[in-house]
Design a protein around this motif. Structure first.
Motif, PDB file in Angstrom:
ATOM      1  N   SER A 111       0.820  -1.451   0.082  1.00  0.00           N
ATOM      2  CA  SER A 111       0.129  -0.298   0.132  1.00  0.00           C
ATOM      3  C   SER A 111       1.036   1.214   0.042  1.00  0.00           C
ATOM      4  O   SER A 111       0.528   2.220  -0.584  1.00  0.00           O
ATOM      5  CB  SER A 111      -0.998  -0.053   1.204  1.00  0.00           C
ATOM      6  OG  SER A 111      -0.069  -0.100   2.232  1.00  0.00           O
ATOM      7  N   HIS A 112       2.093   1.156   0.650  1.00  0.00           N
ATOM      8  CA  HIS A 112       2.708   2.544   0.573  1.00  0.00           C
ATOM      9  C   HIS A 112       4.228   2.185   0.589  1.00  0.00           C
ATOM     10  O   HIS A 112       4.853   1.141   0.848  1.00  0.00           O
ATOM     11  CB  HIS A 112       2.370   3.534   1.822  1.00  0.00           C
ATOM     12  CG  HIS A 112       2.594   2.998   2.962  1.00  0.00           C
ATOM     13  ND1 HIS A 112       3.584   3.164   4.203  1.00  0.00           N
ATOM     14  CD2 HIS A 112       1.822   1.815   3.987  1.00  0.00           C
ATOM     15  CE1 HIS A 112       3.493   2.654   5.274  1.00  0.00           C
ATOM     16  NE2 HIS A 112       2.521   1.798   5.000  1.00  0.00           N
ATOM     17  N   ILE A 113       5.270   3.208   0.742  1.00  0.00           N
ATOM     18  CA  ILE A 113       6.552   3.107   0.504  1.00  0.00           C
ATOM     19  C   ILE A 113       6.908   1.997  -0.702  1.00  0.00           C
ATOM     20  O   ILE A 113       7.585   1.062  -0.380  1.00  0.00           O
ATOM     21  CB  ILE A 113       7.274   2.789   1.978  1.00  0.00           C
ATOM     22  CG1 ILE A 113       6.551   3.525   2.948  1.00  0.00           C
ATOM     23  CG2 ILE A 113       8.643   2.833   1.925  1.00  0.00           C
ATOM     24  CD1 ILE A 113       7.076   3.047   4.422  1.00  0.00           C
ATOM     25  N   LEU A 114       6.362   2.524  -1.805  1.00  0.00           N
ATOM     26  CA  LEU A 114       6.373   1.597  -3.060  1.00  0.00           C
ATOM     27  C   LEU A 114       7.844   1.879  -3.770  1.00  0.00           C
ATOM     28  O   LEU A 114       8.138   1.054  -4.726  1.00  0.00           O
ATOM     29  CB  LEU A 114       5.380   1.622  -3.850  1.00  0.00           C
ATOM     30  CG  LEU A 114       3.978   1.171  -3.214  1.00  0.00           C
ATOM     31  CD1 LEU A 114       2.862   1.466  -4.184  1.00  0.00           C
ATOM     32  CD2 LEU A 114       4.090  -0.434  -2.737  1.00  0.00           C
ATOM     33  N   THR A 115       8.318   3.217  -3.360  1.00  0.00           N
ATOM     34  CA  THR A 115       9.399   3.474  -4.076  1.00  0.00           C
ATOM     35  C   THR A 115      10.814   2.772  -4.293  1.00  0.00           C
ATOM     36  O   THR A 115      11.477   2.538  -5.089  1.00  0.00           O
ATOM     37  CB  THR A 115       9.970   4.994  -4.076  1.00  0.00           C
ATOM     38  OG1 THR A 115       9.841   5.137  -2.713  1.00  0.00           O
ATOM     39  CG2 THR A 115       8.784   5.791  -4.265  1.00  0.00           C
ATOM     40  N   LYS A 116      10.814   2.132  -2.928  1.00  0.00           N
ATOM     41  CA  LYS A 116      12.369   1.410  -2.685  1.00  0.00           C
ATOM     42  C   LYS A 116      11.955  -0.085  -3.252  1.00  0.00           C
ATOM     43  O   LYS A 116      12.901  -0.847  -2.953  1.00  0.00           O
ATOM     44  CB  LYS A 116      12.540   1.457  -1.285  1.00  0.00           C
ATOM     45  CG  LYS A 116      11.593   0.958  -0.387  1.00  0.00           C
ATOM     46  CD  LYS A 116      12.164   0.922   1.162  1.00  0.00           C
ATOM     47  CE  LYS A 116      12.075   2.495   1.899  1.00  0.00           C
ATOM     48  NZ  LYS A 116      12.462   2.370   3.305  1.00  0.00           N
TER      49      LYS A 116
END
Length: 65
Positions: free
Chosen positions: A30-35
């Protein structure tokens, strides 16, 4: 006799398939998908089927399907 209540937390997480198996969505999508790698994010989109050893517990939480 009182009615059997469905566990609402489990009802939001598990869905019953047409063949009677239970599916669920993977976490961490759902989130912190950039890494996260594209391959990992793509794998997180796929639904999973609950293992045989856990089905008994889910059937107790979801008595009405």
């Amino acid at each position: 006799m009182p009615k059997i209540k469905t566990n609402r937390a489990a009802a939001k997480r598990f869905k019953k398939t047409g063949t009677g198996k239970f599916t669920f969505s993977k976490s961490h999508a759902s989130h912190i998908l950039t890494k996260k790698t594209t391959k990992r994010k793509r794998a997180l989109r796929q639904g999973q089927i609950v293992k045989k050893s856990d089905i008994r517990e889910i059937k107790l939480l979801l008595p009405n399907g």
